[in-house]
Motif scaffolding. Structure first.
Motif, PDB file in Angstrom:
ATOM      1  N   ASP A  25       0.828  -1.197   0.000  1.00 16.09           N
ATOM      2  CA  ASP A  25       0.000   0.000   0.000  1.00 16.09           C
ATOM      3  C   ASP A  25       0.871   1.259   0.000  1.00 16.09           C
ATOM      4  O   ASP A  25       0.593   2.214  -0.734  1.00 16.09           O
ATOM      5  CB  ASP A  25      -0.918  -0.026   1.223  1.00 16.09           C
ATOM      6  CG  ASP A  25      -1.928   1.105   1.227  1.00 16.09           C
ATOM      7  OD1 ASP A  25      -2.569   1.342   0.182  1.00 16.09           O
ATOM      8  OD2 ASP A  25      -2.084   1.742   2.285  1.00 16.09           O
ATOM      9  N   ASP A  26       1.938   1.265   0.787  1.00 10.15           N
ATOM     10  CA  ASP A  26       2.858   2.409   0.812  1.00 10.15           C
ATOM     11  C   ASP A  26       3.509   2.612  -0.555  1.00 10.15           C
ATOM     12  O   ASP A  26       3.645   3.744  -1.033  1.00 10.15           O
ATOM     13  CB  ASP A  26       3.946   2.213   1.870  1.00 10.15           C
ATOM     14  CG  ASP A  26       3.427   2.324   3.287  1.00 10.15           C
ATOM     15  OD1 ASP A  26       2.301   2.833   3.486  1.00 10.15           O
ATOM     16  OD2 ASP A  26       4.147   1.883   4.210  1.00 10.15           O
ATOM     17  N   GLU A  27       3.892   1.507  -1.196  1.00  7.98           N
ATOM     18  CA  GLU A  27       4.491   1.584  -2.528  1.00  7.98           C
ATOM     19  C   GLU A  27       3.481   2.139  -3.536  1.00  7.98           C
ATOM     20  O   GLU A  27       3.809   2.993  -4.361  1.00  7.98           O
ATOM     21  CB  GLU A  27       4.968   0.199  -2.949  1.00  7.98           C
ATOM     22  CG  GLU A  27       5.714   0.175  -4.249  1.00  7.98           C
ATOM     23  CD  GLU A  27       6.230  -1.209  -4.589  1.00  7.98           C
ATOM     24  OE1 GLU A  27       6.434  -1.469  -5.791  1.00  7.98           O
ATOM     25  OE2 GLU A  27       6.434  -2.031  -3.677  1.00  7.98           O
ATOM     26  N   LEU A  28       2.248   1.673  -3.443  1.00 10.93           N
ATOM     27  CA  LEU A  28       1.190   2.143  -4.335  1.00 10.93           C
ATOM     28  C   LEU A  28       0.977   3.651  -4.163  1.00 10.93           C
ATOM     29  O   LEU A  28       0.853   4.387  -5.139  1.00 10.93           O
ATOM     30  CB  LEU A  28      -0.106   1.383  -4.043  1.00 10.93           C
ATOM     31  CG  LEU A  28      -1.274   1.637  -4.978  1.00 10.93           C
ATOM     32  CD1 LEU A  28      -0.992   1.038  -6.352  1.00 10.93           C
ATOM     33  CD2 LEU A  28      -2.544   1.039  -4.412  1.00 10.93           C
ATOM     34  N   LEU A  29       0.967   4.109  -2.934  1.00 15.77           N
ATOM     35  CA  LEU A  29       0.785   5.527  -2.644  1.00 15.77           C
ATOM     36  C   LEU A  29       1.918   6.361  -3.244  1.00 15.77           C
ATOM     37  O   LEU A  29       1.675   7.403  -3.861  1.00 15.77           O
ATOM     38  CB  LEU A  29       0.698   5.732  -1.128  1.00 15.77           C
ATOM     39  CG  LEU A  29       0.288   7.098  -0.630  1.00 15.77           C
ATOM     40  CD1 LEU A  29      -1.059   7.507  -1.191  1.00 15.77           C
ATOM     41  CD2 LEU A  29       0.260   7.109   0.891  1.00 15.77           C
ATOM     42  N   LEU A  44      -0.786  -2.405  -7.742  1.00  9.87           N
ATOM     43  CA  LEU A  44      -2.191  -2.698  -7.439  1.00  9.87           C
ATOM     44  C   LEU A  44      -2.473  -4.175  -7.682  1.00  9.87           C
ATOM     45  O   LEU A  44      -3.107  -4.836  -6.853  1.00  9.87           O
ATOM     46  CB  LEU A  44      -3.114  -1.827  -8.298  1.00  9.87           C
ATOM     47  CG  LEU A  44      -4.615  -2.093  -8.124  1.00  9.87           C
ATOM     48  CD1 LEU A  44      -5.066  -1.858  -6.680  1.00  9.87           C
ATOM     49  CD2 LEU A  44      -5.420  -1.222  -9.095  1.00  9.87           C
ATOM     50  N   GLN A  45      -1.971  -4.710  -8.789  1.00  5.38           N
ATOM     51  CA  GLN A  45      -2.171  -6.133  -9.084  1.00  5.38           C
ATOM     52  C   GLN A  45      -1.529  -6.998  -7.999  1.00  5.38           C
ATOM     53  O   GLN A  45      -2.105  -7.995  -7.556  1.00  5.38           O
ATOM     54  CB  GLN A  45      -1.585  -6.491 -10.459  1.00  5.38           C
ATOM     55  CG  GLN A  45      -2.235  -5.780 -11.620  1.00  5.38           C
ATOM     56  CD  GLN A  45      -3.719  -6.073 -11.758  1.00  5.38           C
ATOM     57  OE1 GLN A  45      -4.170  -7.177 -11.508  1.00  5.38           O
ATOM     58  NE2 GLN A  45      -4.485  -5.069 -12.137  1.00  5.38           N
ATOM     59  N   ALA A  46      -0.329  -6.614  -7.553  1.00  6.49           N
ATOM     60  CA  ALA A  46       0.374  -7.373  -6.506  1.00  6.49           C
ATOM     61  C   ALA A  46      -0.390  -7.317  -5.187  1.00  6.49           C
ATOM     62  O   ALA A  46      -0.499  -8.323  -4.473  1.00  6.49           O
ATOM     63  CB  ALA A  46       1.795  -6.834  -6.328  1.00  6.49           C
ATOM     64  N   LEU A  47      -0.921  -6.146  -4.844  1.00  8.04           N
ATOM     65  CA  LEU A  47      -1.683  -5.991  -3.606  1.00  8.04           C
ATOM     66  C   LEU A  47      -2.933  -6.871  -3.618  1.00  8.04           C
ATOM     67  O   LEU A  47      -3.197  -7.602  -2.659  1.00  8.04           O
ATOM     68  CB  LEU A  47      -2.065  -4.519  -3.416  1.00  8.04           C
ATOM     69  CG  LEU A  47      -2.950  -4.192  -2.215  1.00  8.04           C
ATOM     70  CD1 LEU A  47      -2.227  -4.468  -0.907  1.00  8.04           C
ATOM     71  CD2 LEU A  47      -3.406  -2.742  -2.273  1.00  8.04           C
TER      72      LEU A  47
END
Length: 92
Positions: A25-29, A44-47
């Motif tokens: 989530d931090d990486e996505l942000l 997003l796909q990995a999450l």
């Protein structure tokens, strides 16, 4: 905790898994803040894959309250921005 992936359904996820999800989530942000579309899509796909892997799917006819709602795998960067809190998609 019950997690809903929009357009897919719900999974039951142990709260102990939130630490691993929070890193994604931090990486996505960060990718969203930098406008990194390809990185955003990949993360997003990995999450979502991690939620599916760690969670136990609930029956389709189950309608339990969701403590966490995640976007669908085809959500755009703008759609995900609308779902974000200051902590990202996953609080904590």
């Amino acid at each position: 905790m019950v997690v809903r992936i929009m357009g897919e359904g719900q999974v039951r996820l142990a709260e102990s898994h939130l630490t691993a999800l929070d890193k994604l989530d931090d990486e996505l942000l960060r990718e969203m803040e930098n406008g990194d579309g390809p990185g955003f899509r990949s993360t997003l796909q990995a999450l979502l894959a991690k939620v599916r892997e760690l969670g136990e799917p609930l029956p389709d006819d189950s309608l339990e309250p969701s403590q966490l709602i995640l976007p669908s795998s085809d959500a755009t960067l703008e759609e995900v921005r609308e779902l974000l809190s200051d902590d990202g998609l996953i609080p904590g």
